[in-house]
Motif scaffolding. Structure first.
Motif, PDB file in Angstrom:
ATOM      1  N   ILE A 435       0.830  -1.207   0.000  1.00 32.20           N
ATOM      2  CA  ILE A 435       0.000   0.000   0.000  1.00 32.20           C
ATOM      3  C   ILE A 435       0.862   1.254   0.000  1.00 32.20           C
ATOM      4  N   LEU A 436       1.863   1.296   0.851  1.00 35.04           N
ATOM      5  CA  LEU A 436       2.736   2.469   0.941  1.00 35.04           C
ATOM      6  C   LEU A 436       3.536   2.671  -0.341  1.00 35.04           C
ATOM      7  N   GLU A 437       3.962   1.570  -0.959  1.00 33.85           N
ATOM      8  CA  GLU A 437       4.720   1.660  -2.204  1.00 33.85           C
ATOM      9  C   GLU A 437       3.846   2.194  -3.343  1.00 33.85           C
ATOM     10  N   LYS A 438       2.584   1.703  -3.412  1.00 32.43           N
ATOM     11  CA  LYS A 438       1.671   2.202  -4.447  1.00 32.43           C
ATOM     12  C   LYS A 438       1.375   3.682  -4.246  1.00 32.43           C
ATOM     13  N   ALA A 439       1.236   4.069  -2.994  1.00 31.96           N
ATOM     14  CA  ALA A 439       0.983   5.482  -2.691  1.00 31.96           C
ATOM     15  C   ALA A 439       2.166   6.335  -3.127  1.00 31.96           C
ATOM     16  N   ARG A 440       3.376   5.852  -2.860  1.00 29.32           N
ATOM     17  CA  ARG A 440       4.592   6.598  -3.219  1.00 29.32           C
ATOM     18  C   ARG A 440       4.708   6.744  -4.731  1.00 29.32           C
ATOM     19  N   LEU A 441       4.463   5.658  -5.467  1.00 26.12           N
ATOM     20  CA  LEU A 441       4.582   5.683  -6.921  1.00 26.12           C
ATOM     21  C   LEU A 441       3.546   6.601  -7.572  1.00 26.12           C
ATOM     22  N   GLY A 443       2.349   9.367  -6.063  1.00 27.06           N
ATOM     23  CA  GLY A 443       2.436  10.694  -5.483  1.00 27.06           C
ATOM     24  C   GLY A 443       1.382  10.980  -4.433  1.00 27.06           C
ATOM     25  N   ILE A 444       0.950   9.950  -3.703  1.00 24.04           N
ATOM     26  CA  ILE A 444      -0.085  10.101  -2.681  1.00 24.04           C
ATOM     27  C   ILE A 444       0.542  10.044  -1.299  1.00 24.04           C
ATOM     28  N   THR A 445       0.241  11.026  -0.479  1.00 27.47           N
ATOM     29  CA  THR A 445       0.666  11.010   0.923  1.00 27.47           C
ATOM     30  C   THR A 445      -0.517  10.535   1.756  1.00 27.47           C
ATOM     31  N   ILE A 446      -0.411   9.361   2.327  1.00 32.04           N
ATOM     32  CA  ILE A 446      -1.520   8.783   3.077  1.00 32.04           C
ATOM     33  C   ILE A 446      -1.763   9.587   4.344  1.00 32.04           C
TER      34      ILE A 446
END
Length: 710
Positions: A435-441, A443-446
Motif C-alpha cells: 500500500i505504501l509503495e503504491k501510494a509513493r509511486l 504521489g499520494i501522501t496517506i
C-alpha cells in the motif's frame, strides 16, 4: 418558505451589477430579510476593480459571502478547460450552503457575459439548476424579445420546470454598445408593444402555458450619461484656447438650433458648438452682459486662435470660467466624427447609490411583496445538492468504514479524500508495504488517520467466528481457514463483531463474492424478510431511486411491497421526498398479464401494510416521471409525473433499465446500496471511479447511523 433567485444577464454589459444593486435597495425598503451569495468575483477590464455590489452591501449592512469563496474569471476558465466542471460546481454548492444557513431568501448575481466566452452563459443556467433557483433574465428591449426568451427556455431545458420567473428590461445603459450617434438615444416611449408603467407587473409572455412577468422596465435617463471635456477634445482633434477646467459634459448643443433659447435655459453641463461666423456681436453681447453661466464649455469649429475676435471671446469666457476649445475642421467632418462619438454611463463611485435608487423605483412592488408569501416547501435535489448533502451528513457520523481492497489505487485515493474531508474513518485491509509503495509511486501522501491492517496478522483469531456463525452448516476448520483467506470474508466478520461500522467492496471483487459473506454472516434485519438493493440515479435535473436492480431475481407481490417500503425508508434517510411508482409495462387497468397483476397486487399490499406510503401502480416509466404523460395516462394519481422512487417488477427489468440510463445519459450512479441488512455492506461496480467510491463510503457511513438506533 425558501427562495433562491439568480439574476442572469443575456448580453454583454447589460448593467447586471447596477440592476442587482437597485434590486437590493428595493427589497431593503420593504424590510424583507435576505442574503446575497456571489459565486464569482467581479469581472472588470478596467484598472479600478471596483465591485458595485460589494459597495451596496456595505452601504446597507447586508451580509454577503467572503471574497475567498468567490471564483475569478481566470480560475473558471482553467477549471473548465481542465474538464473539472463538477469540482467547480461542488465548491459553489458548498459555499452556497455556508452562506444560506437560516436565510430564507438568497439573491445571486450571475456571471457577466463576455465576447468569445459563450460557456459563461450556460454556467449561469447550470448554477440555477443545481441550486434549484428561480431565474430572472436581464436584457434590453427588442421587438422579438419574447421569441428570444422562448428560445432560451427550450435551449436549456427549463420549460419543464418553468424556472424563468421574471424579466428585467434595462434601457438605462442602452448606448454602451450602440453605434448610434448621441442624438439617436433609444427611448421607451417609442415602444408601442409594451406599455409598462412604473411598478407594473404585467404578464407578457407565455412559455408552456405559464406567464413570465416583466418585473421591471428601467427607462433610459440621460442624466446618468456624461463625458469629460478632455475626451471631447481628443475625439474631435481640438485644442484649448483658454484654461482647461475639464468639466463633465452631459449634452452637446448647436448654436444654430438653439439660437433664441441658448441664453434663456440652463445648460451648465453642456458643450455649445458654434462656428467661427457665429462669434459675432450676438454671442459676445450675451456672454458679456449675462450675469450667469448657462453652459460650461464651448467648441468653435473652423477657427484660428490668433484672430482678434477669438481672443476677445476667450477673455470674456475665461472670466466666466467657461472652457473654450477649437479645431479647424469643416462642419461636414465634424458631423462625421459626431456619429462615432458616445457618452459614457456614470461610474463615479459617489453616484452608485443614486443610480441604484433610480433603478429600485422601477422594480415591481408586487414581485417584491411575493417574497413574503408562504409557499409549500418542495424537496428538489439536483445531483450536486444530493452529493453535497451526502457528504455533509456523513461528516457528522464519525464512522469507521473498512475497505478490504486496500491495495487497489482507486480505493487508496478515495480513502485519502474521505480522510481529508472528514467523511469517514477509513480502514484499509492489505499488505502495508504494498500500500505504501503504491501510494509513493502515485504521489499520494496517506493521511495520518487512515489505518492500515495487515490481514495476515489477524486472520487466525476469526476462524472460530466462522465456525460458530455457520455451525448449522457444520463448517470444518479446514473450510473456515480457506474462507478466511479472502479479505472480503475477514472484513465482513470484523463488521459483524462491531470493530467497524460499515463495509465497502467491489472495485476488484464480483458482486456475488462481495455480498455472499454478508448474507452468510451479517444476515437480514429482524424487521425485514429480505435484503434488497437500490441505486441512486443522479440524473441531470434530479436524483431518483431505482430498486431492486441487483439482488432479488423475481420477487413476489409481498416481497415487492417490502422492497417499496425499504426504499421509502432509504429515501427519507437521504433527504428525498418518497413518491413511489411501481413500474410495469401498463398503467392502471389499461393492460393485463401476470407481471402487471403482480405489480397491482404489490401496490395494494403496500398501501394496506404501510398506509403512510405515497405509492401508486402499476405505472409505465414515462407516466411515472413525465408530467405531460401523467396528465393523460394517470390524471388523478398523486405519484404519476412526480415519482422519486421507482420499483421495478423483477431483476431483469431493473438491472437493464439502470444500466441503459446510466450509460446512455453518462450520469453518476451510486449503488447497489443494500437495504434490510443488519449492518451496512455496499457493493461497487468494478468500473467505479474514485468519486463513486467516495460517495459510496459516505452513504455507508450514513446507513450505519440507522443501524445504531435500531
Amino acid at each position: 418558505m425558501s427562495r433562491t433567485i439568480i439574476f442572469v444577464p443575456l448580453e454583454k454589459r447589460v448593467g447586471l451589477n447596477y440592476v442587482f444593486s437597485g434590486i437590493i435597495q428595493a427589497i431593503k425598503r420593504k424590510n424583507i430579510k435576505f442574503t446575497v451569495f456571489q459565486p464569482f468575483k467581479y469581472f472588470n477590464n478596467t484598472k479600478k476593480n471596483f465591485n458595485i455590489i460589494d459597495y451596496t452591501l456595505k452601504k446597507y449592512n447586508i451580509k454577503g459571502n467572503d471574497h475567498k469563496e468567490q471564483f475569478s474569471f481566470d480560475y473558471i476558465v482553467n477549471v473548465l478547460s481542465s474538464n473539472k466542471k463538477n469540482f467547480l460546481l461542488e465548491k459553489i454548492v458548498e459555499n452556497f450552503y455556508k452562506q444560506k444557513k437560516n436565510n430564507e431568501i438568497v439573491l445571486i448575481p450571475g456571471i457577466n457575459i463576455y465576447n468569445g466566452y459563450e460557456f459563461l452563459e450556460k454556467l449561469n443556467y447550470e448554477l440555477a439548476k443545481i441550486l434549484d433557483a428561480e431565474i430572472v433574465l436581464i436584457l434590453r428591449l427588442y421587438k422579438n424579445f419574447l421569441d428570444y426568451i422562448k428560445l432560451l427556455s427550450f435551449k436549456f431545458g427549463f420549460e419543464k420546470k418553468n424556472k424563468i420567473s421574471g424579466i428585467i428590461l434595462n434601457e438605462l445603459d442602452c448606448t454602451k454598445n450602440s453605434n448610434q450617434s448621441i442624438d439617436c438615444k433609444r427611448l421607451l416611449k417609442n415602444d408601442n408593444l409594451y406599455e409598462i408603467k412604473k411598478n407594473n407587473h404585467e404578464n407578457c409572455s407565455l412559455i408552456n402555458e405559464k406567464s413570465i412577468p416583466i418585473i421591471s422596465k428601467i427607462p433610459f435617463n440621460e442624466d446618468f450619461y456624461f463625458v469629460y471635456l478632455y475626451k471631447i477634445k481628443e475625439h474631435f482633434k481640438a485644442k484649448f484656447l483658454n484654461k482647461n477646467y475639464n468639466y463633465v459634459i452631459k449634452s452637446i448643443l448647436f448654436c444654430e438650433v438653439y439660437k433664441e433659447n441658448i441664453f434663456k435655459n440652463n445648460f451648465k453641463q453642456s458643450l455649445l458648438v458654434i462656428s467661427k461666423k457665429q462669434i459675432n456681436k450676438f454671442c459676445l453681447m450675451h456672454l458679456k452682459e449675462s450675469k450667469y453661466n448657462f453652459y460650461s464649455s464651448i467648441l468653435i469649429i473652423g477657427c484660428d486662435k490668433n484672430e482678434n475676435e477669438i481672443k476677445v471671446f476667450c477673455e470674456i469666457a475665461e472670466k466666466k470660467k467657461i472652457s473654450v476649445i477649437y479645431n479647424n475642421m469643416s462642419f461636414i467632418n465634424f458631423f462625421y466624427y459626431l456619429t462615432k462619438f458616445k457618452f459614457n454611463f456614470y461610474k463615479k463611485f459617489n453616484d452608485i447609490i443614486k443610480i441604484s435608487n433610480y433603478i429600485s423605483n422601477y422594480i415591481s412592488d408586487i414581485w417584491i411583496s411575493n417574497f413574503s408569501l408562504k409557499k409549500k416547501e418542495k424537496k428538489f435535489f439536483s445531483p450536486e445538492i444530493f452529493q453535497y448533502n451526502i457528504l455533509q451528513l456523513s461528516r457528522y457520523t464519525k464512522k469507521s468504514i473498512i475497505l478490504p481492497e486496500g491495495e487497489e489505487i482507486r480505493i487508496l485515493c478515495a480513502a485519502n479524500i474521505c480522510s481529508k474531508k472528514n467523511i469517514a474513518h477509513c480502514i484499509l485491509l492489505g499488505n502495508p508495504k504494498n500500500i505504501l509503495e503504491k501510494a509513493r509511486l502515485n504521489g499520494i501522501t496517506i493521511e495520518k488517520n487512515i489505518d492500515i491492517i495487515n490481514p495476515v496478522e489477524i486472520r487466525e483469531k476469526y476462524i472460530s467466528h466462522i465456525i460458530n456463525l455457520r455451525k448449522k452448516k457444520c463448517i470444518s476448520e479446514i473450510s473456515a481457514r480457506k474462507q478466511i483467506n479472502k479479505n472480503i470474508v475477514l472484513a465482513t466478520l470484523m463488521l459483524n463483531e462491531g470493530i467497524v461500522d460499515g463495509l465497502v467492496s467491489g472495485a476488484t471483487t464480483t458482486t456475488a463474492d462481495t455480498l455472499r459473506p454478508a448474507f452468510q454472516f451479517i444476515k437480514t434485519d429482524p424487521k425485514h424478510s429480505l435484503i434488497s438493493s437500490i441505486f441512486f440515479m443522479l440524473l441531470p435535473e434530479q436524483t431518483l431511486i431505482y430498486g431492486d436492480c441487483a439482488i432479488n431475481i423475481n420477487p413476489n407481490s409481498k416481497q415487492l411491497s417490502e422492497i417499496a417500503f425499504q426504499s421509502h425508508n432509504s429515501a427519507i434517510q437521504f433527504g428525498i421526498d418518497p413518491k413511489i411508482a411501481m413500474i410495469s409495462y401498463s398503467t392502471g387497468y389499461s393492460g393485463q398479464g401476470e407481471s402487471v397483476e403482480k405489480v397491482r397486487q404489490a401496490t395494494l399490499i403496500a398501501k394496506k401494510s404501510y398506509p403512510k406510503l405515497v405509492i401508486d401502480g402499476p405505472l409505465q416509466y414515462d407516466a411515472a416521471t413525465v408530467k405531460s404523460v401523467a396528465k393523460s395516462k394517470a390524471p388523478f394519481s398523486e405519484v404519476a409525473g412526480k415519482a422519486t422512487v421507482l420499483i421495478f417488477p423483477e431483476l431483469n427489468t431493473g438491472n437493464t433499465t439502470y444500466k441503459a440510463v446510466q450509460r446512455s445519459s453518462n450520469i453518476i450512479c451510486i449503488g447497489p446500496v443494500l437495504q434490510g441488512i443488519k449492518k451496512p455492506v455496499n457493493d461497487l461496480s468494478r468500473g467505479a471511479s474514485i468519486d463513486d467510491i467516495v460517495y459510496t463510503i459516505a452513504i455507508t457511513a450514513i446507513q450505519s447511523i440507522k443501524k445504531d438506533q435500531n
